[in-house]
Motif scaffolding. Sequence first.
Motif, mmCIF file in Angstrom:
data_model
loop_
_atom_site.group_PDB
_atom_site.id
_atom_site.type_symbol
_atom_site.label_atom_id
_atom_site.label_comp_id
_atom_site.label_asym_id
_atom_site.label_seq_id
_atom_site.Cartn_x
_atom_site.Cartn_y
_atom_site.Cartn_z
ATOM 1 N N GLN A 177 0.816 -1.219 0.000
ATOM 2 C CA GLN A 177 0.000 0.000 0.000
ATOM 3 C C GLN A 177 0.858 1.282 0.000
ATOM 4 O O GLN A 177 0.369 2.354 -0.337
ATOM 5 C CB GLN A 177 -0.978 0.006 1.186
ATOM 6 N N GLU A 178 2.159 1.168 0.343
ATOM 7 C CA GLU A 178 3.041 2.349 0.269
ATOM 8 C C GLU A 178 3.208 2.828 -1.170
ATOM 9 O O GLU A 178 3.648 3.949 -1.404
ATOM 10 C CB GLU A 178 4.428 2.004 0.840
ATOM 11 N N PHE A 179 2.892 1.959 -2.114
ATOM 12 C CA PHE A 179 3.081 2.299 -3.534
ATOM 13 C C PHE A 179 1.762 2.488 -4.260
ATOM 14 O O PHE A 179 1.714 2.505 -5.480
ATOM 15 C CB PHE A 179 3.912 1.195 -4.220
ATOM 16 N N ARG A 180 0.691 2.682 -3.495
ATOM 17 C CA ARG A 180 -0.619 2.661 -4.134
ATOM 18 C C ARG A 180 -0.836 3.831 -5.092
ATOM 19 O O ARG A 180 -1.656 3.740 -5.999
ATOM 20 C CB ARG A 180 -1.757 2.579 -3.093
ATOM 21 N N ARG A 181 -0.051 4.909 -4.919
ATOM 22 C CA ARG A 181 -0.235 6.061 -5.821
ATOM 23 C C ARG A 181 0.101 5.706 -7.278
ATOM 24 O O ARG A 181 -0.292 6.414 -8.195
ATOM 25 C CB ARG A 181 0.585 7.254 -5.358
ATOM 26 N N GLU A 198 -11.643 5.864 -16.275
ATOM 27 C CA GLU A 198 -11.605 6.631 -17.521
ATOM 28 C C GLU A 198 -10.795 5.851 -18.567
ATOM 29 O O GLU A 198 -9.893 5.093 -18.189
ATOM 30 C CB GLU A 198 -10.841 7.949 -17.289
ATOM 31 N N PRO A 199 -11.078 6.094 -19.851
ATOM 32 C CA PRO A 199 -10.202 5.501 -20.874
ATOM 33 C C PRO A 199 -8.768 6.032 -20.711
ATOM 34 O O PRO A 199 -8.575 7.189 -20.311
ATOM 35 C CB PRO A 199 -10.805 5.994 -22.192
ATOM 36 N N ILE A 200 -7.789 5.206 -21.013
ATOM 37 C CA ILE A 200 -6.387 5.618 -20.863
ATOM 38 C C ILE A 200 -5.549 4.914 -21.928
ATOM 39 O O ILE A 200 -5.823 3.760 -22.291
ATOM 40 C CB ILE A 200 -5.867 5.301 -19.429
ATOM 41 N N ARG A 201 -4.524 5.635 -22.427
ATOM 42 C CA ARG A 201 -3.621 5.038 -23.425
ATOM 43 C C ARG A 201 -2.798 3.929 -22.743
ATOM 44 O O ARG A 201 -2.334 4.100 -21.612
ATOM 45 C CB ARG A 201 -2.735 6.153 -23.981
ATOM 46 N N ALA A 202 -2.630 2.825 -23.455
ATOM 47 C CA ALA A 202 -2.007 1.646 -22.819
ATOM 48 C C ALA A 202 -0.601 1.931 -22.289
ATOM 49 O O ALA A 202 -0.246 1.512 -21.186
ATOM 50 C CB ALA A 202 -1.965 0.485 -23.811
ATOM 51 N N GLU A 203 0.199 2.674 -23.050
ATOM 52 C CA GLU A 203 1.579 2.924 -22.600
ATOM 53 C C GLU A 203 1.601 3.781 -21.328
ATOM 54 O O GLU A 203 2.410 3.571 -20.430
ATOM 55 C CB GLU A 203 2.369 3.620 -23.714
ATOM 56 N N LYS A 204 0.674 4.728 -21.253
ATOM 57 C CA LYS A 204 0.582 5.587 -20.070
ATOM 58 C C LYS A 204 0.173 4.750 -18.846
ATOM 59 O O LYS A 204 0.745 4.846 -17.757
ATOM 60 C CB LYS A 204 -0.459 6.685 -20.338
ATOM 61 N N PHE A 205 -0.833 3.930 -19.073
ATOM 62 C CA PHE A 205 -1.320 3.035 -18.017
ATOM 63 C C PHE A 205 -0.181 2.153 -17.505
ATOM 64 O O PHE A 205 0.096 2.081 -16.306
ATOM 65 C CB PHE A 205 -2.440 2.171 -18.622
ATOM 66 N N HIS A 206 0.488 1.513 -18.426
ATOM 67 C CA HIS A 206 1.513 0.525 -18.083
ATOM 68 C C HIS A 206 2.695 1.166 -17.346
ATOM 69 O O HIS A 206 3.119 0.712 -16.287
ATOM 70 C CB HIS A 206 1.989 -0.119 -19.404
ATOM 71 N N THR A 207 3.213 2.249 -17.916
ATOM 72 C CA THR A 207 4.427 2.836 -17.327
ATOM 73 C C THR A 207 4.121 3.612 -16.046
ATOM 74 O O THR A 207 5.002 3.769 -15.206
ATOM 75 C CB THR A 207 5.153 3.745 -18.342
ATOM 76 N N SER A 208 2.883 4.083 -15.901
ATOM 77 C CA SER A 208 2.533 4.745 -14.627
ATOM 78 C C SER A 208 2.633 3.740 -13.496
ATOM 79 O O SER A 208 3.102 4.054 -12.393
ATOM 80 C CB SER A 208 1.106 5.306 -14.662
ATOM 81 N N ILE A 209 2.197 2.521 -13.759
ATOM 82 C CA ILE A 209 2.283 1.478 -12.722
ATOM 83 C C ILE A 209 3.740 1.073 -12.495
ATOM 84 O O ILE A 209 4.213 0.988 -11.362
ATOM 85 C CB ILE A 209 1.460 0.229 -13.112
ATOM 86 N N THR A 210 4.460 0.836 -13.587
ATOM 87 C CA THR A 210 5.816 0.292 -13.408
ATOM 88 C C THR A 210 6.811 1.335 -12.902
ATOM 89 O O THR A 210 7.930 0.986 -12.544
ATOM 90 C CB THR A 210 6.339 -0.385 -14.695
ATOM 91 N N SER A 211 6.386 2.591 -12.819
ATOM 92 C CA SER A 211 7.268 3.579 -12.168
ATOM 93 C C SER A 211 7.516 3.230 -10.701
ATOM 94 O O SER A 211 8.511 3.649 -10.132
ATOM 95 C CB SER A 211 6.653 4.979 -12.263
ATOM 96 N N LYS A 212 6.627 2.479 -10.109
ATOM 97 C CA LYS A 212 6.892 2.067 -8.725
ATOM 98 C C LYS A 212 8.097 1.127 -8.670
ATOM 99 O O LYS A 212 8.762 1.027 -7.651
ATOM 100 C CB LYS A 212 5.660 1.418 -8.083
#
Length: 357
Positions: free
Chosen positions: A16-20, A332-346
Amino acid sequence: MKNTDQLKKGIKSQNQEFRRYEQVHKNQNYYLSEQPDQEDFDNDFAIKTVDFSLFRDDNPRFVSELGSALEEIGFAILSNHGIDQNLYHQCEKKIIEFFESTTLDDRLKYKASRFGSVNQGFFPVRKTTIIHPDLVEGWVFCRRAFNMDDDPNFKESDYWPIPEFEPFFRKIVKNHEKLILPLMQSMLTFLGSDAAIYDEKLTKTNFGFRLNYYPPLTKDQLDSGGGRMLGHEDIDIFTILPTQSVAGLQVLNQKNNKWIRLNPKFGDIILNTGDYMQRISNDIFPSTTHRVSPPVESELTNEIRVSYPMAIYVWEDEILEVLPNLENPKYEPIRAEKFHTSITSKYYGDEYSKDVK
Ligand SMILES: [Fe+2]
């Protein structure tokens, strides 16, 4: 950050520390590392096995059994999928050969870097991510690393330290590629959607085929509090994972916060849904936490373990949106690359996705 700092950070952190960074709702709570004295195991829960021959026979039971297994826990076992289990025996041997016939220096020439949505290439031991000091060497090969369509300009050495390995592993990914549309169409049917809505997006789509080589565990490693691969959820539509010879996979049952040890029959395929699928299914198919732990039998700690999950993605420019038939979309709809890399930034640091739109 030094390795030792990473290790300590990984050991102390909770998800949960990485939930953002998350792009779907995740209410599960777990320590990234294993907490042997504080965790409960669910020995009664059986992840369901679904017979793929039902799909070939057009039997609607396939859709209902697959869908209900995934809805319940995000995992299912596929039997009778038609892929020869001798190929899987060979594959385990080839992975060991692949890692053992190259030097660490050879492998480091292919150190992972982001190309589009996916961090591709080699990950040394304890460097799977900056928060995961996993005791595994991994290598992610995406579609471009395989000569899938007889491209005359394809150059194996761009991706493979020993080019002769590419045709063998290509055989595995081509076999698994044939399962993509049947599985997706079945999941979409269960969700009440048009079964063909993803056919085009998933034809010749991108994937991440990961070779994992888990070396024998030393006493220090076992005492370190690390794990073979710490708890995580997959960032994909779904993952196709042939069962391994050496057990260790564990799945977190969100409903009671207990871990399930999963070791189906050799030759079967473990299938699990990931973040992309949780997003488009409006949380109906969950992206379920899992990890790889040291073997329960202490004599097996000296054994090498290998695995080769294939994560199925859509290409970077596709839009992930909740299926149109599902009411009250939570996302909301989101571009796949944005979705993916936003998560993997953790996993790779805040800079990792900063230029992605
Ligand atoms: Fe995973």
